[in-house]
Design an enzyme around this catalytic site. Sequence first.
Site, PDB file in Angstrom:
ATOM      1  N   LYS A   1      -3.786  -7.327   3.328  1.00 23.16           N
ATOM      2  CA  LYS A   1      -3.996  -6.210   2.397  1.00 23.16           C
ATOM      3  C   LYS A   1      -5.449  -6.170   1.934  1.00 23.16           C
ATOM      4  CE  LYS A   1      -2.830  -2.859  -0.468  1.00 23.16           C
ATOM      5  NZ  LYS A   1      -3.532  -3.001  -1.704  1.00 23.16           N
TER       6      LYS A   1
ATOM      7  N   HIS B   1      -7.331  -4.596   4.678  1.00 23.27           N
ATOM      8  CA  HIS B   1      -6.957  -3.174   4.650  1.00 23.27           C
ATOM      9  C   HIS B   1      -7.776  -2.420   3.615  1.00 23.27           C
ATOM     10  CE1 HIS B   1      -4.662   0.004   2.563  1.00 23.27           C
ATOM     11  NE2 HIS B   1      -4.176   0.329   3.754  1.00 23.27           N
ATOM     12  N   ASN B   2      -7.890  -2.995   2.410  1.00 26.08           N
ATOM     13  CA  ASN B   2      -8.637  -2.318   1.351  1.00 26.08           C
ATOM     14  C   ASN B   2     -10.128  -2.287   1.645  1.00 26.08           C
ATOM     15  OD1 ASN B   2      -6.147  -2.146   0.128  1.00 26.08           O
ATOM     16  ND2 ASN B   2      -6.927  -2.644  -1.899  1.00 26.08           N
TER      17      ASN B   2
ATOM     18  N   GLU C   1     -10.592   0.511   3.914  1.00 32.16           N
ATOM     19  CA  GLU C   1     -10.461   1.726   3.093  1.00 32.16           C
ATOM     20  C   GLU C   1     -11.786   2.052   2.395  1.00 32.16           C
ATOM     21  OE1 GLU C   1      -8.519   2.227  -1.177  1.00 32.16           O
ATOM     22  OE2 GLU C   1      -7.004   1.834   0.361  1.00 32.16           O
TER      23      GLU C   1
ATOM     24  N   SER D   1       0.846  -1.181   0.000  1.00 31.45           N
ATOM     25  CA  SER D   1       0.000   0.000   0.000  1.00 31.45           C
ATOM     26  C   SER D   1       0.887   1.238   0.000  1.00 31.45           C
ATOM     27  CB  SER D   1      -0.917   0.024   1.230  1.00 31.45           C
ATOM     28  OG  SER D   1      -1.787   1.136   1.190  1.00 31.45           O
TER      29      SER D   1
END
Length: 314
Positions: free
Chosen positions: A164, A167-168, A171, A112
């Site tokens: 990840k 994480h996204n 987001e 990221s």
Amino acid sequence: MQIGMIGLGRMGGNMAERLRRGGHEVVGYDRDPSVSDVGSLKDLVERLQAPRAVWVMVPAGAPTRATVEQLRDLLSEGDVVIDGGNSHYLDDQRHAADLGTRGIGFVDVGVSGGVWGLQNGYALMAGGEDEHVGRLMPVFDTLKPEGEDGFVHAGSVGAGHFAKMVHNGIEYGMMQAFAEGWELLEASDVVTNVPETFASWRHGTVIQSWLLDLLVRALKDDPDLAELKGYAEDSGEGRWTVQAAVDHAVPLPAITAALYARFASRQADSPAMKMVAALRNQFGGHAVASAEGQTGKGADSPGADVAPPPEADR
């Protein structure tokens, strides 16, 4: 450290440059010969000294799978492949098993940082065996931001991309919350300075963040966002996050709603809302808009041909 980098686009190219600035020797390969150091994957492998480390930075899915398969046949026992794209964690496990039959290691790394990574560093989430991750630490230390944070060995193979992925998903939810707050402020006749309102939240508030900084920057360039269309794609990781939530029976209402909001943004004329309008017209006589934008009579308007509801529903 010497490393091969496959894929020299916006992310891969900047990562290669950051590594070179950090003193590493990078041999890059890209389908675009104008940015490639070698003419083929075979040439790249031959330029690297064993044991080799090759970082794959190409689109997830078929391009990554094809690249890993080619590397399996070109690399040797003791080499290691790093997948830094946005691959699905289950693909990582398959790649590791496939490469393992040849004695080739595999590390998945969620990355990221976007276009700011060259300057600020990249947040890295790695999955793989301790031996392979440890060997690559000089590369990770150069790519990550300065300071203690910015890198994690998240777990076994697949853990980097799983982290990840989550994480996204987070987001997605954060961006949707900012977006909805912006729309409500714009709709209000009380708040007349929306850009500065957001700017005032950048310090001393619990929602201060890099995303908020970027939001303020976007509004500074285009206060009403008049130059943009309300259309948002998704990279696929939001979908994977929601699917993983289903697989693990973990409720993700905010992230799921944010994903569906992106789907809705792509519909100029929502098919589902057509049916909602039709039903409201049928049971309540509410006015409907035609495809040409004209407002029609409600179902209970004079002259409307409306079948009476069943006795049980009266």
